[in-house]
Enzyme design. Structure first.
Site, short mmCIF file in Angstrom:
data_model
loop_
_atom_site.label_atom_id
_atom_site.label_comp_id
_atom_site.label_asym_id
_atom_site.label_seq_id
_atom_site.Cartn_x
_atom_site.Cartn_y
_atom_site.Cartn_z
CB CYS A 140 -8.47 14.56 40.32
SG CYS A 140 -10.30 14.63 40.09
CG ASP A 191 -9.06 17.22 32.14
OD1 ASP A 191 -10.28 17.37 32.75
OD2 ASP A 191 -7.92 17.52 32.69
CG HIS A 225 -9.95 14.11 34.57
ND1 HIS A 225 -9.55 15.39 35.13
CD2 HIS A 225 -10.44 13.71 35.68
CE1 HIS A 225 -9.76 15.65 36.38
NE2 HIS A 225 -10.12 14.57 36.68
#
Length: 259
Positions: A140, A191, A225
């Site tokens: 991330c 994502d 994600h």
């Protein structure tokens, strides 16, 4: 395309179970979670573990750090949130604590420079201890810093899983022109930070031998994600993605990260 905001999946997930093997150390004035290989590893080499918003306090991240060490790499998790990551309980859908996303975002994410400086302090201290070669694995927001370190060629090898805060295609083009670090990207189906369009652009800009040092993108169908850190391991496709992204990163380091 800009990742100026983090997405909802940056702040949710599942806490994993296990017993991490690392320990907390102060490196260059920064708290770090460090795990060492069981055998006599090369003291001149280290992997920087650059965590997601939950920081290295999250047991999921401590377990990953420990697993990288078990595969032969001294691994240093950097607490660039200085003890103030997203709390672990916030991964739960029914979280009812006092943590406020907007306030936390304003404190840590609007200006990334202090976090970047924290990473540099750790690197400088490790260099003083004799470390000569660095790899980085970023998750991330850690993916943003992995790219920045690769631009500077501070790291020899780069890996990132579901990166955020990238400017696409600008950062990919800069990677092509500025970096010498082989790059692995672990991507997934859903994502908002690094969507399918960005994944295709990465392949177009860096793939098919265009980035000579080495480029590879892994894709994990059915994942979203955060899967590489906080995925729901009760779901077979997510379990496969979490484990697959870890092993692809280990293999990438074993191929390229050498003194």
């Amino acid at each position: 395309m800009s990742g100026s905001q983090l997405c909802d999946n940056c702040f949710k997930g599942v806490t994993h179970e296990g017993t991490p093997t690392g320990k907390w150390e102060n490196i260059g004035g920064v708290d770090c979670y460090v795990a060492l290989p069981g055998d006599a590893s090369n003291s001149k080499l280290a992997v920087l573990f650059l965590p997601d918003a939950f920081g290295i306090q999250l047991i999921n991240n401590q377990l990953l750090i420990s697993d990288f060490a078990a595969n032969g790499f001294k691994t240093v998790g950097v607490d660039y949130f200085h003890g103030d990551p997203v709390p672990a309980d916030a991964v739960k859908p029914d979280y009812s604590g006092t943590w406020n996303r907007a306030d936390w975002f304003a404190k840590h994410i609007n200006d990334l420079q202090p976090m970047r400086e924290t990473i540099s302090k750790v690197i400088d201290s490790l260099k003083a201890e004799g470390v000569e070669v660095f790899g980085a694995t970023g998750y991330c927001i850690g993916g943003r810093f992995t790219f920045d370190l690769a631009f500077e060629n501070t790291i020899k090898v780069a890996a990132t899983s579901h990166p955020s805060r990238l400017e696409v295609p600008a950062d990919l083009e800069k990677y092509l022109s500025a970096s010498k670090a082989p790059l692995l990207i672990n991507s997934c189906t859903t994502d908002h930070q690094f969507p399918l369009e960005a994944q295709a652009q990465a392949d177009h800009i860096l793939g098919n031998g265009k980035f000579a040092p080495g480029y590879k993108r892994e894709y994990f169908e059915g994942c979203e994600h955060g899967f590489a850190v906080r995925g729901d391991m009760s779901k077979p496709e997510v379990k496969a993605g979490k484990e697959g992204s870890f092993m692809s990163t280990v293999e990438w380091f074993k191929q390229y990260l050498k003194v």
